[in-house]
Design a protein around this motif. Sequence first.
Motif, PDB file in Angstrom:
ATOM      1  N   ALA A   1       0.831  -1.204   0.000  1.00  9.41           N
ATOM      2  CA  ALA A   1       0.000   0.000   0.000  1.00  9.41           C
ATOM      3  C   ALA A   1       0.867   1.257   0.000  1.00  9.41           C
ATOM      4  O   ALA A   1       0.544   2.249  -0.667  1.00  9.41           O
ATOM      5  N   PHE A   2       1.973   1.225   0.711  1.00  9.98           N
ATOM      6  CA  PHE A   2       2.940   2.332   0.736  1.00  9.98           C
ATOM      7  C   PHE A   2       3.460   2.588  -0.676  1.00  9.98           C
ATOM      8  O   PHE A   2       3.459   3.723  -1.164  1.00  9.98           O
ATOM      9  N   ASP A   3       3.880   1.525  -1.350  1.00 12.44           N
ATOM     10  CA  ASP A   3       4.392   1.653  -2.714  1.00 12.44           C
ATOM     11  C   ASP A   3       3.309   2.152  -3.672  1.00 12.44           C
ATOM     12  O   ASP A   3       3.583   2.990  -4.535  1.00 12.44           O
ATOM     13  N   LEU A   4       2.089   1.647  -3.516  1.00  7.86           N
ATOM     14  CA  LEU A   4       0.981   2.092  -4.363  1.00  7.86           C
ATOM     15  C   LEU A   4       0.691   3.564  -4.126  1.00  7.86           C
ATOM     16  O   LEU A   4       0.499   4.334  -5.082  1.00  7.86           O
ATOM     17  N   ALA A   5       0.676   3.985  -2.877  1.00  6.82           N
ATOM     18  CA  ALA A   5       0.433   5.395  -2.571  1.00  6.82           C
ATOM     19  C   ALA A   5       1.491   6.278  -3.221  1.00  6.82           C
ATOM     20  O   ALA A   5       1.170   7.320  -3.813  1.00  6.82           O
ATOM     21  N   ILE A   6       2.740   5.878  -3.136  1.00  4.94           N
ATOM     22  CA  ILE A   6       3.814   6.666  -3.755  1.00  4.94           C
ATOM     23  C   ILE A   6       3.606   6.733  -5.256  1.00  4.94           C
ATOM     24  O   ILE A   6       3.721   7.805  -5.863  1.00  4.94           O
ATOM     25  N   LYS A   7       3.277   5.625  -5.859  1.00  2.00           N
ATOM     26  CA  LYS A   7       3.032   5.589  -7.311  1.00  2.00           C
ATOM     27  C   LYS A   7       1.900   6.535  -7.702  1.00  2.00           C
ATOM     28  O   LYS A   7       1.906   7.134  -8.766  1.00  2.00           O
ATOM     29  N   GLN A   8       0.911   6.676  -6.810  1.00  2.00           N
ATOM     30  CA  GLN A   8      -0.276   7.483  -7.089  1.00  2.00           C
ATOM     31  C   GLN A   8      -0.144   8.918  -6.601  1.00  2.00           C
ATOM     32  O   GLN A   8      -1.126   9.654  -6.581  1.00  2.00           O
ATOM     33  N   GLY A   9       1.018   9.326  -6.147  1.00  2.00           N
ATOM     34  CA  GLY A   9       1.201  10.695  -5.712  1.00  2.00           C
ATOM     35  C   GLY A   9       1.087  10.892  -4.217  1.00  2.00           C
ATOM     36  O   GLY A   9       1.147  12.011  -3.738  1.00  2.00           O
ATOM     37  N   GLY A  10       0.897   9.820  -3.449  1.00  2.97           N
ATOM     38  CA  GLY A  10       0.934   9.940  -2.004  1.00  2.97           C
ATOM     39  C   GLY A  10      -0.277   9.418  -1.266  1.00  2.97           C
ATOM     40  O   GLY A  10      -0.241   9.278  -0.051  1.00  2.97           O
ATOM     41  N   PHE A  11      -1.374   9.129  -1.953  1.00  2.11           N
ATOM     42  CA  PHE A  11      -2.585   8.694  -1.265  1.00  2.11           C
ATOM     43  C   PHE A  11      -3.006   7.309  -1.717  1.00  2.11           C
ATOM     44  O   PHE A  11      -2.947   6.990  -2.903  1.00  2.11           O
TER      45      PHE A  11
END
Length: 173
Positions: free
Chosen positions: A81-91
């Motif tokens: 989820a951390f990696d996904l949030a980073i990929k999506q701009g933070g959320f």
Amino acid sequence: MYDSLQIDVSDFSPEQVAEVLRFVASLRESEHGDEEYIVVEDEVDREELWRDADPEGWTLEHVDLLRERLRERGNDVQLAAFDLAIKQGGFVSRASVFRVGGYGSSRRLNNWIGPFNKVFGELVKDHGLDSNVLPVGAVYDPEPTGYQRVLGYRVHAGIVRLVREREESIADD
């Protein structure tokens, strides 16, 4: 009084979910003018939020150590989820966390960011992290009082910047 609509987006791609949210937001804006509504920015890369963010003491080494510690401790859902949030701009939304984790509908996310906070303390104590900014924070609707479900989680924008700039520099090579 507000009407509500529930849509099962569990089979949608992140891009499809983002498109639905943009569409709903556009309907609200066109019908209600300047009235404020809370729209969860799910799966949308909000580059303006991270592009100029201050890392506030975080370094890539600290981020890599955070990721390594999560992996070592079996916090695979938090890491994904951390990696996904980073990929999506933070959320990353609650729904995305449930999808990533394969959680059932009865699952609760109480203390879900606890592993991040524990590693943060270790990084400050043992690895020279000079920051008072936690890596991940829970996002709640600011209006209701009392218990409510988390809307999602936001990774510190400075961390997003560090990771995304590294990815961009690798892509440019």
